[in-house]
Design an enzyme around this catalytic site. Structure first.
Site, PDB file in Angstrom:
ATOM      1  CD1 TRP A  60      -1.832  -2.313   1.715  1.00  0.00           C
ATOM      2  CD2 TRP A  60      -3.267  -0.953   0.682  1.00  0.00           C
ATOM      3  NE1 TRP A  60      -2.990  -3.006   1.524  1.00  0.00           N
ATOM      4  CE2 TRP A  60      -3.895  -2.191   0.891  1.00  0.00           C
ATOM      5  CE3 TRP A  60      -3.981   0.057   0.040  1.00  0.00           C
ATOM      6  CZ2 TRP A  60      -5.201  -2.446   0.492  1.00  0.00           C
ATOM      7  CZ3 TRP A  60      -5.289  -0.193  -0.351  1.00  0.00           C
ATOM      8  CH2 TRP A  60      -5.882  -1.435  -0.127  1.00  0.00           C
ATOM      9  N   GLY A  96       3.007   3.802  -1.592  1.00  0.00           N
ATOM     10  CA  GLY A  96       3.488   4.271  -2.879  1.00  0.00           C
ATOM     11  C   GLY A  96       2.329   4.704  -3.739  1.00  0.00           C
ATOM     12  N   GLY A 143      -0.653   4.069  -5.707  1.00  0.00           N
ATOM     13  CA  GLY A 143      -1.615   2.983  -5.859  1.00  0.00           C
ATOM     14  C   GLY A 143      -1.361   1.894  -4.837  1.00  0.00           C
ATOM     15  CG  HIS A 181      -2.009   8.446   3.974  1.00  0.00           C
ATOM     16  ND1 HIS A 181      -1.319   8.672   2.802  1.00  0.00           N
ATOM     17  CD2 HIS A 181      -2.184   9.661   4.549  1.00  0.00           C
ATOM     18  CE1 HIS A 181      -1.088   9.970   2.681  1.00  0.00           C
ATOM     19  NE2 HIS A 181      -1.605  10.595   3.724  1.00  0.00           N
ATOM     20  CG  ASP A 182      -3.090   4.254  -0.176  1.00  0.00           C
ATOM     21  OD1 ASP A 182      -2.387   5.273  -0.030  1.00  0.00           O
ATOM     22  OD2 ASP A 182      -2.682   3.219  -0.738  1.00  0.00           O
ATOM     23  CG  ASP A 199      -1.233  14.306   4.592  1.00  0.00           C
ATOM     24  OD1 ASP A 199      -1.417  13.159   4.137  1.00  0.00           O
ATOM     25  OD2 ASP A 199      -0.956  15.281   3.873  1.00  0.00           O
TER      26      ASP A 199
END
EC number: 3.1.1.4
Length: 136
Positions: free
Chosen positions: A8, A10, A12, A34-35, A64
């Site tokens: 997860w 990076g 995508g 976070h994604d 964040d």
């Protein structure tokens, strides 16, 4: 590019579902959360009266800040540190939040040209604005 040992962390993800994590599970869990941030502005998109001119998605400061806390609390110190330094220090990204209008920057990092503290006009209505993320 996805960080080695993660699915997860990076651009995508490489996971075969939301429950799958890489070998650096704690770091990867932080990246997955976070994604999945619900409040974001896609690259070159607009929301809340802001336009994201960056070539990557920017998230709410709340997401964040939670990501930063999660990485700091991770038991995967090497991978979390690498991911944290890359996202927060190297990318020099910004987040957005609803706050009083910024009057000026009180403290600016001389090396990275990043705002650390702000003065606000507390008598004006709050509005969405960009803020520099803290270094990792």
């Amino acid at each position: 590019i996805i960080f080695p040992g993660t699915l997860w962390c990076g651009n995508g993800n490489l996971a075969n579902g939301t429950n799958q994590l890489g070998s650096w599970k704690e770091t990867d869990s932080c990246c997955r959360t976070h994604d999945m941030c619900p409040d974001l502005i896609e690259a070159h998109g607009s929301k809340h009266g802001l336009t994201n001119a960056a070539d990557y998605t920017r998230l709410s400061c709340e997401c964040d800040e939670e990501f930063r806390r999660c990485l700091h609390n991770s038991g995967d110190t090497v991978s979390a540190g690498f991911v944290g330094r890359t996202y927060f220090t190297v990318l020099h990204t910004q987040c957005f939040r609803l706050d009083y209008p910024i009057v000026k920057c009180k403290v600016k990092s001389t090396i990275l040209h990043r705002s650390k503290c702000y003065d606000f006009e507390t008598f004006a209505p709050k509005k969405y604005q960009w803020f520099d993320v803290l270094q990792y």
